[in-house]
Design a protein around this motif. Structure first.
Motif, PDB file in Angstrom:
ATOM      1  N   GLU A 256     -23.019  -5.515 -14.838  1.00 30.73           N
ATOM      2  CA  GLU A 256     -24.067  -6.039 -13.943  1.00 30.73           C
ATOM      3  C   GLU A 256     -23.766  -7.425 -13.409  1.00 30.73           C
ATOM      4  O   GLU A 256     -24.446  -7.921 -12.547  1.00 30.73           O
ATOM      5  CB  GLU A 256     -25.410  -6.054 -14.697  1.00 30.73           C
ATOM      6  CG  GLU A 256     -26.079  -4.665 -14.678  1.00 30.73           C
ATOM      7  CD  GLU A 256     -25.921  -4.026 -13.302  1.00 30.73           C
ATOM      8  OE1 GLU A 256     -26.261  -4.671 -12.285  1.00 30.73           O
ATOM      9  OE2 GLU A 256     -25.398  -2.891 -13.237  1.00 30.73           O
ATOM     10  N   ILE A 257     -22.743  -8.086 -13.934  1.00 29.65           N
ATOM     11  CA  ILE A 257     -22.519  -9.486 -13.588  1.00 29.65           C
ATOM     12  C   ILE A 257     -21.903  -9.612 -12.198  1.00 29.65           C
ATOM     13  O   ILE A 257     -20.994  -8.848 -11.839  1.00 29.65           O
ATOM     14  CB  ILE A 257     -21.572 -10.134 -14.627  1.00 29.65           C
ATOM     15  CG1 ILE A 257     -21.928  -9.640 -16.042  1.00 29.65           C
ATOM     16  CG2 ILE A 257     -21.609 -11.635 -14.552  1.00 29.65           C
ATOM     17  CD1 ILE A 257     -20.899  -9.967 -17.083  1.00 29.65           C
ATOM     18  N   LYS A 258     -22.375 -10.612 -11.418  1.00 32.50           N
ATOM     19  CA  LYS A 258     -21.901 -10.776 -10.037  1.00 32.50           C
ATOM     20  C   LYS A 258     -20.549 -11.461  -9.970  1.00 32.50           C
ATOM     21  O   LYS A 258     -19.801 -11.292  -9.030  1.00 32.50           O
ATOM     22  CB  LYS A 258     -22.935 -11.588  -9.242  1.00 32.50           C
ATOM     23  CG  LYS A 258     -24.204 -10.815  -9.005  1.00 32.50           C
ATOM     24  CD  LYS A 258     -23.964  -9.723  -7.957  1.00 32.50           C
ATOM     25  CE  LYS A 258     -25.134  -8.739  -7.919  1.00 32.50           C
ATOM     26  NZ  LYS A 258     -24.801  -7.526  -8.763  1.00 32.50           N
ATOM     27  N   GLU A 259     -20.261 -12.345 -10.939  1.00 33.83           N
ATOM     28  CA  GLU A 259     -18.967 -13.043 -10.930  1.00 33.83           C
ATOM     29  C   GLU A 259     -18.338 -12.926 -12.312  1.00 33.83           C
ATOM     30  O   GLU A 259     -18.966 -13.263 -13.304  1.00 33.83           O
ATOM     31  CB  GLU A 259     -19.176 -14.518 -10.559  1.00 33.83           C
ATOM     32  CG  GLU A 259     -17.850 -15.263 -10.434  1.00 33.83           C
ATOM     33  CD  GLU A 259     -18.023 -16.688  -9.933  1.00 33.83           C
ATOM     34  OE1 GLU A 259     -18.239 -16.876  -8.726  1.00 33.83           O
ATOM     35  OE2 GLU A 259     -17.924 -17.598 -10.776  1.00 33.83           O
ATOM     36  N   ILE A 260     -17.109 -12.437 -12.340  1.00 35.85           N
ATOM     37  CA  ILE A 260     -16.448 -12.210 -13.626  1.00 35.85           C
ATOM     38  C   ILE A 260     -15.203 -13.092 -13.700  1.00 35.85           C
ATOM     39  O   ILE A 260     -14.430 -13.138 -12.745  1.00 35.85           O
ATOM     40  CB  ILE A 260     -16.056 -10.726 -13.747  1.00 35.85           C
ATOM     41  CG1 ILE A 260     -17.331  -9.884 -13.743  1.00 35.85           C
ATOM     42  CG2 ILE A 260     -15.227 -10.466 -14.999  1.00 35.85           C
ATOM     43  CD1 ILE A 260     -17.111  -8.416 -13.806  1.00 35.85           C
TER      44      ILE A 260
ATOM     45  N   ASN B 178     -15.593 -14.072 -18.970  1.00 35.83           N
ATOM     46  CA  ASN B 178     -16.679 -15.063 -18.772  1.00 35.83           C
ATOM     47  C   ASN B 178     -16.801 -15.980 -19.973  1.00 35.83           C
ATOM     48  O   ASN B 178     -17.866 -16.213 -20.519  1.00 35.83           O
ATOM     49  CB  ASN B 178     -18.011 -14.360 -18.488  1.00 35.83           C
ATOM     50  CG  ASN B 178     -18.024 -13.828 -17.070  1.00 35.83           C
ATOM     51  OD1 ASN B 178     -17.059 -13.982 -16.347  1.00 35.83           O
ATOM     52  ND2 ASN B 178     -19.109 -13.207 -16.676  1.00 35.83           N
TER      53      ASN B 178
END
Ligand SMILES: Nc1ncnc2c1ncn2[C@@H]1O[C@H](COP(=O)(O)OP(=O)(O)OP(=O)(O)O)[C@@H](O)[C@H]1O
Ligand SMILES: Nc1ncnc2c1ncn2[C@@H]1O[C@H](COP(=O)(O)OP(=O)(O)OP(=O)(O)O)[C@@H](O)[C@H]1O
Ligand SMILES: [Mg+2]
Ligand SMILES: [Mg+2]
Lengths: 165, 160, 160, 165
Positions: free
Chosen positions: A94-98, A115
């Motif tokens: 679900e994370i927008k920036e990895i 992250n």
């Protein structure tokens, strides 16, 4: 957009922390012979989990740690981080920036982080499974290897085709 | 698994035939199986015939023709299973100017979906960039990255 | 036979050290024997350290550095046993402009004794020619040779 | 002067008789991809006695005979002649100009000639013995092979050094 940023520190000829910001489109890298262009591609291949030193033109994995010059001491560790824009949710999280990070110390200890949280290599490999990202033969063309697929034996070609199957 | 391979092979083969014809402006190409009766273990043969030439073994192709054929196969694989990024390290080194333009035209079709990172010494290839980086070793042995604009590339290259 | 090899090895090694330093404008290089106690069967290791860099395995050299190192060794062999001719097929493909000029300067020293025949796409390399030939396939699949002058080369290349 | 003239006929993409006159100094050959530049070097390597098809990018020696195009029939034989200026008496014969010729017919028959007189391959090899002429690794650098000597194993490098000993 996909690769947003690459941070290299102590990896091969990148003695100091170096950052490349990427944008959509075509990124061109130029420079004289021996200045470090192919080393940038080695950094990308390494942070994506490459395990074979020969794929990085090295004889042992510790060769990738900055080895020093006439005026600068060798580094104690090599670190590369790749910041990936995941707004298109290509990666199954679900994370927008990895941010993928890999570290190697002179004593051989190796670390992987997603992250900034330590993880295993397996976690990184699972993250990229079936997304087409990774070091497939057709998404990373090394210097002088472009006609590898022409010179390869029929069964070696089959392996490359299987990657795209 | 067999089903998957069969589908993939026929799609990649179709892509390769199509892209080869566009890159070479004619001629014909194909992929064939070394053991059609044993799909699980079969290898892949490449057939390439540049325009105006007779069909012959791919070992007789010229340096530039081999690279163009490999690029056609690479993009055929890309169409089957796109990757969001692609790095190319001096892939244009043995291409003449006419073929560099053909390669560029093909690559630009993939640009909306794929982020290309390209190392090159060739001015024609540089012209298709949107972001530019120069790598220098002002301090011997230490790589440093400087961000460049297109006009700087022009002058920087003549300094090289 | 052993005597001959020992002489040749030490002369070629000396030439290589000297020519490498000139081509790279510094740094150091060497040739060593894998089995010094068994001259008849010993292999040869290459050591190359570009200026300002620490000594490391030759696999870590860049594409251009490897080519320059190979050229230095080639000329070191030439000095030991000159051949009246030498053909070079796109040897300059991965060299940047600065290294092409160094390569040209070295090659010109051999020109009085050696007839060089060079295939190249690089305009800088072309400038050192005394005779020029263009190869075309006006008739598809059939090579035709046309003799060119230097000024024609300039215009022909931009047409390429 | 050394190589005075090269005559190629029916060899690879040279369907018709083609002549290159050489002069002292540096000869430059240019042209688009696939036009026949490297084929000229294959012709030189072949007339000097090369026996391995793979060294000519061929799978069998008859691959060097012009194979035809959409409009032209295949040739029946391949022939290359090399005219050598021997005024410096580098070659151990009294003759001032030596012409080496090699011919290969579709049926596999192969001919060698010195100054238009049939001879054996051995005669050509003896003519060049110890003169530095021939297809040594350092006098013919094939396309893409320039760093072969760097990639080679230590014993392969030894063989190249022995040629210059
Ligand atoms: N661990 C290391 N520490 C310091 N320097 C290193 C290390 N590994 C490699 N290098 C240096 O990096 C240089 C090679 O860089 P790279 O291959 O990226 O050059 P390049 O810009 O691609 O050049 P080319 O245009 O010739 O291909 C070599 O000179 C090598 O000495
Ligand atoms: N026996 C033959 N009959 C006809 N054509 C042949 C034969 N053998 C090779 N060829 C053709 O010669 C061409 C290759 O020529 P060559 O390798 O000399 O090109 P080149 O000028 O060196 O190109 P590049 O700049 O790409 O290296 C191929 O297209 C091949 O089809
Ligand atoms: Mg490189
Ligand atoms: Mg060629």
């Amino acid at each position: 957009m996909f690769f947003k940023r690459l941070e290299i520190n102590g990896f091969k000829s990148f003695a100091r922390k170096t950052v490349l910001e990427f944008q959509q489109g075509v990124t061109i890298i130029v420079g004289p012979n021996g200045c470090g262009k192919s080393n940038i591609f080695d950094a990308i291949r390494w942070v994506l989990g490459e395990q074979a030193p020969t794929a990085l033109r090295a004889t042992k994995m510790s060769d990738v740690i900055f080895n020093g010059t006439a005026h600068i001491k060798p580094a104690n560790f090599a670190q590369v981080s790749l910041v990936i824009d995941n707004r298109s949710s290509l990666l199954p999280v679900e994370i927008k920036e990895i941010v993928i990070t890999r570290r190697l110390f002179r004593d051989g200890e190796s670390q992987y982080l997603i992250n900034r949280v330590p993880c295993r290599l397996k976690d990184i490999q699972e993250l990229f499974m079936d997304t087409g990202i990774g070091t497939t033969a057709y998404s990373m063309m090394e210097q002088g290897q472009v006609d590898f697929i022409i010179n390869a034996r029929p069964l070696e070609r089959r392996l490359i085709l299987d990657e795209a199957a | 698994c067999l089903r998957l391979f069969k589908d993939a092979f026929s799609e990649i083969r179709h892509n390769f035939i199509e892209i080869f014809r566009r890159l070479f402006g004619g001629g014909s190409a194909d992929l064939s199986l070394t053991e059609p009766d044993n799909l699980m273990e079969s290898g892949i043969e490449i057939i390439a015939q540049p325009p105006g030439k007779k069909l012959s073994h791919i070992s007789l192709l010229s340096g530039g023709e081999r690279v163009l054929t490999a690029i056609a196969l690479m993009f055929a694989l890309f169409l089957r299973k796109p990757s969001p990024f692609c790095v190319l390290d001096e892939i244009d080194a043995s291409l003449d100017d006419a073929n560099i333009e053909l390669f560029k035209a093909l690559l630009m079709e993939f640009v909306p979906d794929v982020h290309f990172i390209i190392v090159t010494h060739n001015k024609r290839t540089m012209m298709m960039g949107t972001t530019f980086y120069g790598i220098t070793m002002e301090e011997p042995g230490v790589s440093k990255v400087i961000s460049l604009q297109l006009d700087e590339i022009e002058s920087k290259i003549s300094l090289d």
